[in-house]
Design a protein around this motif. Structure first.
Motif, PDB file in Angstrom:
ATOM      1  N   ALA A  47      -1.981  18.385  48.131  1.00 30.24           N
ATOM      2  CA  ALA A  47      -2.225  16.854  47.910  1.00 30.24           C
ATOM      3  C   ALA A  47      -2.236  16.420  46.475  1.00 30.24           C
ATOM      4  CB  ALA A  47      -3.482  16.701  48.578  1.00 30.24           C
ATOM      5  N   ALA A  48      -2.507  17.590  45.516  1.00 36.29           N
ATOM      6  CA  ALA A  48      -2.832  17.131  44.097  1.00 36.29           C
ATOM      7  C   ALA A  48      -1.461  17.097  43.489  1.00 36.29           C
ATOM      8  CB  ALA A  48      -3.650  17.978  43.485  1.00 36.29           C
ATOM      9  N   LEU A  49      -0.443  17.804  43.924  1.00 38.42           N
ATOM     10  CA  LEU A  49       0.947  17.845  43.448  1.00 38.42           C
ATOM     11  C   LEU A  49       1.835  16.760  43.046  1.00 38.42           C
ATOM     12  CD1 LEU A  49       2.311  21.209  45.140  1.00 38.42           C
ATOM     13  CD2 LEU A  49       1.240  21.001  42.672  1.00 38.42           C
ATOM     14  N   PRO A  50       1.634  15.886  43.739  1.00 42.00           N
ATOM     15  CA  PRO A  50       2.564  14.367  43.521  1.00 42.00           C
ATOM     16  C   PRO A  50       2.230  13.747  42.352  1.00 42.00           C
ATOM     17  CG  PRO A  50       1.868  14.432  45.867  1.00 42.00           C
ATOM     18  CD  PRO A  50       1.271  15.732  45.364  1.00 42.00           C
ATOM     19  N   ASP A  51       0.808  13.837  42.054  1.00 42.50           N
ATOM     20  CA  ASP A  51       0.308  13.060  40.967  1.00 42.50           C
ATOM     21  C   ASP A  51       0.162  13.807  39.689  1.00 42.50           C
ATOM     22  OD1 ASP A  51       0.232  10.548  42.638  1.00 42.50           O
ATOM     23  OD2 ASP A  51      -1.596  11.459  43.344  1.00 42.50           O
ATOM     24  N   ILE A  52       0.184  15.012  39.717  1.00 48.30           N
ATOM     25  CA  ILE A  52      -0.071  15.838  38.553  1.00 48.30           C
ATOM     26  C   ILE A  52       0.781  15.677  37.404  1.00 48.30           C
ATOM     27  CG2 ILE A  52       1.330  17.737  39.175  1.00 48.30           C
ATOM     28  CD1 ILE A  52      -1.270  19.465  38.309  1.00 48.30           C
ATOM     29  N   GLU A  53       0.309  15.745  36.338  1.00 47.90           N
ATOM     30  CA  GLU A  53       1.179  15.569  34.855  1.00 47.90           C
ATOM     31  C   GLU A  53       1.080  16.901  34.169  1.00 47.90           C
ATOM     32  OE1 GLU A  53       2.559  12.615  33.953  1.00 47.90           O
ATOM     33  OE2 GLU A  53       2.013  11.568  35.901  1.00 47.90           O
ATOM     34  N   PRO A  54       2.310  17.126  33.414  1.00 50.87           N
ATOM     35  CA  PRO A  54       2.229  18.006  32.412  1.00 50.87           C
ATOM     36  C   PRO A  54       1.104  17.885  31.342  1.00 50.87           C
ATOM     37  CG  PRO A  54       4.486  16.933  32.618  1.00 50.87           C
ATOM     38  CD  PRO A  54       3.624  16.148  33.536  1.00 50.87           C
ATOM     39  N   GLY A  55       0.562  19.115  30.968  1.00 52.17           N
ATOM     40  CA  GLY A  55      -0.475  19.165  29.947  1.00 52.17           C
ATOM     41  C   GLY A  55      -1.812  18.979  30.677  1.00 52.17           C
ATOM     42  N   THR A  56      -2.031  18.796  31.948  1.00 51.46           N
ATOM     43  CA  THR A  56      -3.199  18.640  32.414  1.00 51.46           C
ATOM     44  C   THR A  56      -3.828  19.789  33.342  1.00 51.46           C
ATOM     45  OG1 THR A  56      -2.187  17.411  34.323  1.00 51.46           O
ATOM     46  CG2 THR A  56      -2.914  15.924  32.796  1.00 51.46           C
ATOM     47  N   ASN A  57      -5.064  19.701  33.234  1.00 53.41           N
ATOM     48  CA  ASN A  57      -5.643  20.917  34.343  1.00 53.41           C
ATOM     49  C   ASN A  57      -6.631  20.035  35.191  1.00 53.41           C
ATOM     50  OD1 ASN A  57      -6.971  23.398  35.037  1.00 53.41           O
ATOM     51  ND2 ASN A  57      -8.622  23.167  33.722  1.00 53.41           N
ATOM     52  N   ILE A  58      -6.308  20.572  36.509  1.00 56.69           N
ATOM     53  CA  ILE A  58      -6.986  19.761  37.622  1.00 56.69           C
ATOM     54  C   ILE A  58      -7.620  21.166  38.305  1.00 56.69           C
ATOM     55  CG2 ILE A  58      -6.770  19.118  40.078  1.00 56.69           C
ATOM     56  CD1 ILE A  58      -4.305  17.560  39.110  1.00 56.69           C
ATOM     57  N   THR A  60      -2.527  20.115  26.273  1.00 55.33           N
ATOM     58  CA  THR A  60      -1.874  18.805  26.063  1.00 55.33           C
ATOM     59  C   THR A  60      -0.390  18.877  25.517  1.00 55.33           C
ATOM     60  OG1 THR A  60      -3.104  18.413  23.867  1.00 55.33           O
ATOM     61  CG2 THR A  60      -4.349  17.844  26.045  1.00 55.33           C
ATOM     62  N   ILE A  61      -0.117  20.099  24.805  1.00 52.40           N
ATOM     63  CA  ILE A  61       0.978  20.257  23.967  1.00 52.40           C
ATOM     64  C   ILE A  61       2.115  20.969  25.128  1.00 52.40           C
ATOM     65  CG2 ILE A  61       0.027  20.196  21.799  1.00 52.40           C
ATOM     66  CD1 ILE A  61       0.276  23.227  21.778  1.00 52.40           C
ATOM     67  N   LEU A  62       1.409  21.338  26.135  1.00 52.24           N
ATOM     68  CA  LEU A  62       2.497  21.856  27.037  1.00 52.24           C
ATOM     69  C   LEU A  62       3.101  21.009  27.954  1.00 52.24           C
ATOM     70  CD1 LEU A  62       0.337  25.040  27.846  1.00 52.24           C
ATOM     71  CD2 LEU A  62       2.229  24.954  26.218  1.00 52.24           C
ATOM     72  N   LYS A  63       4.351  21.591  28.628  1.00 56.17           N
ATOM     73  CA  LYS A  63       5.090  20.883  29.550  1.00 56.17           C
ATOM     74  C   LYS A  63       4.845  21.514  30.871  1.00 56.17           C
ATOM     75  CE  LYS A  63       8.600  19.521  26.259  1.00 56.17           C
ATOM     76  NZ  LYS A  63       9.897  19.948  25.810  1.00 56.17           N
ATOM     77  N   ILE A  64       3.675  21.854  31.299  1.00 57.43           N
ATOM     78  CA  ILE A  64       3.280  22.503  32.619  1.00 57.43           C
ATOM     79  C   ILE A  64       2.038  21.986  32.876  1.00 57.43           C
ATOM     80  CG2 ILE A  64       2.474  24.729  31.595  1.00 57.43           C
ATOM     81  CD1 ILE A  64       3.817  26.160  33.972  1.00 57.43           C
ATOM     82  N   ALA A  65       1.422  21.807  34.167  1.00 54.03           N
ATOM     83  CA  ALA A  65       0.306  21.493  34.424  1.00 54.03           C
ATOM     84  C   ALA A  65      -0.399  22.912  35.030  1.00 54.03           C
ATOM     85  CB  ALA A  65       0.159  20.522  35.556  1.00 54.03           C
ATOM     86  N   VAL A  66      -1.737  22.938  34.751  1.00 53.90           N
ATOM     87  CA  VAL A  66      -2.600  23.980  35.499  1.00 53.90           C
ATOM     88  C   VAL A  66      -3.434  23.270  36.507  1.00 53.90           C
ATOM     89  CG1 VAL A  66      -4.364  25.527  34.985  1.00 53.90           C
ATOM     90  CG2 VAL A  66      -2.504  25.070  33.146  1.00 53.90           C
ATOM     91  N   ILE A  67      -3.409  23.997  37.586  1.00 56.14           N
ATOM     92  CA  ILE A  67      -4.312  23.923  38.869  1.00 56.14           C
ATOM     93  C   ILE A  67      -5.176  24.971  38.982  1.00 56.14           C
ATOM     94  CG2 ILE A  67      -4.557  23.344  41.089  1.00 56.14           C
ATOM     95  CD1 ILE A  67      -2.151  21.843  41.180  1.00 56.14           C
ATOM     96  N   SER A  68      -6.608  24.737  38.832  1.00 53.48           N
ATOM     97  CA  SER A  68      -7.723  25.971  39.218  1.00 53.48           C
ATOM     98  C   SER A  68      -8.511  25.733  40.188  1.00 53.48           C
ATOM     99  CB  SER A  68      -8.495  25.758  37.861  1.00 53.48           C
ATOM    100  OG  SER A  68      -7.672  26.072  36.543  1.00 53.48           O
ATOM    101  N   ALA A 126       6.419  29.837  30.894  1.00 52.19           N
ATOM    102  CA  ALA A 126       6.209  29.223  32.249  1.00 52.19           C
ATOM    103  C   ALA A 126       6.740  28.069  32.113  1.00 52.19           C
ATOM    104  CB  ALA A 126       4.791  29.399  32.686  1.00 52.19           C
ATOM    105  N   GLN A 127       6.518  27.200  30.951  1.00 52.03           N
ATOM    106  CA  GLN A 127       6.727  25.845  30.947  1.00 52.03           C
ATOM    107  C   GLN A 127       8.267  25.685  30.753  1.00 52.03           C
ATOM    108  OE1 GLN A 127       5.337  23.993  27.423  1.00 52.03           O
ATOM    109  NE2 GLN A 127       5.992  25.368  26.157  1.00 52.03           N
TER     110      GLN A 127
END
Length: 106
Positions: free
Chosen positions: A91-102, A63-71, A42-43
């Motif tokens: 609302a979270a999408l504009p600030d999300i960074e790759p490799g993070t989980n929100i 942290t090693i992936l180029k995709i963010a996860v939202i749960s 997916a990344q």
């Protein structure tokens, strides 16, 4: 933003994420893939993976992936339960960074 919705979530959620390119795992042809393999694939094409799987951040090194996860955090994975959380996802999408989980909760 390109968003991939996990197969354990209702497909109708994609219509709640207007303004973004959204596919479900089955639409991408990746149904049945294990999380690690799915995230690696997916990344390459997506910015965000939307899943209700609470253990994904513990099972995968995001942290090693180029995709963010939202749960989204909800009592079940029914559309009616998750739909109200989609405003917070948007609302979270504009600030999300790759490799993070929100985690998104009501």
């Amino acid at each position: 933003m390109r968003i991939l919705i996990d197969e354990c979530l209702p497909r109708k959620l994609k219509f709640e994420l207007s303004g973004h390119e959204v596919l479900t795992v089955p639409e991408a042809g990746w149904q049945g893939m294990k999380n690690g393999e799915l995230l690696r694939q997916a990344q390459l094409s997506f910015d965000v993976f939307l899943t209700i799987d609470r253990g994904i951040a513990l099972q995968q090194n995001l942290t090693i992936l180029k995709i963010a996860v939202i749960s989204p955090s909800a009592s079940d994975n029914r559309f009616e339960t998750l739909r109200p959380l989609m405003r917070k996802v948007l609302a979270a999408l504009p600030d999300i960074e790759p490799g993070t989980n929100i985690r998104i909760s009501g």
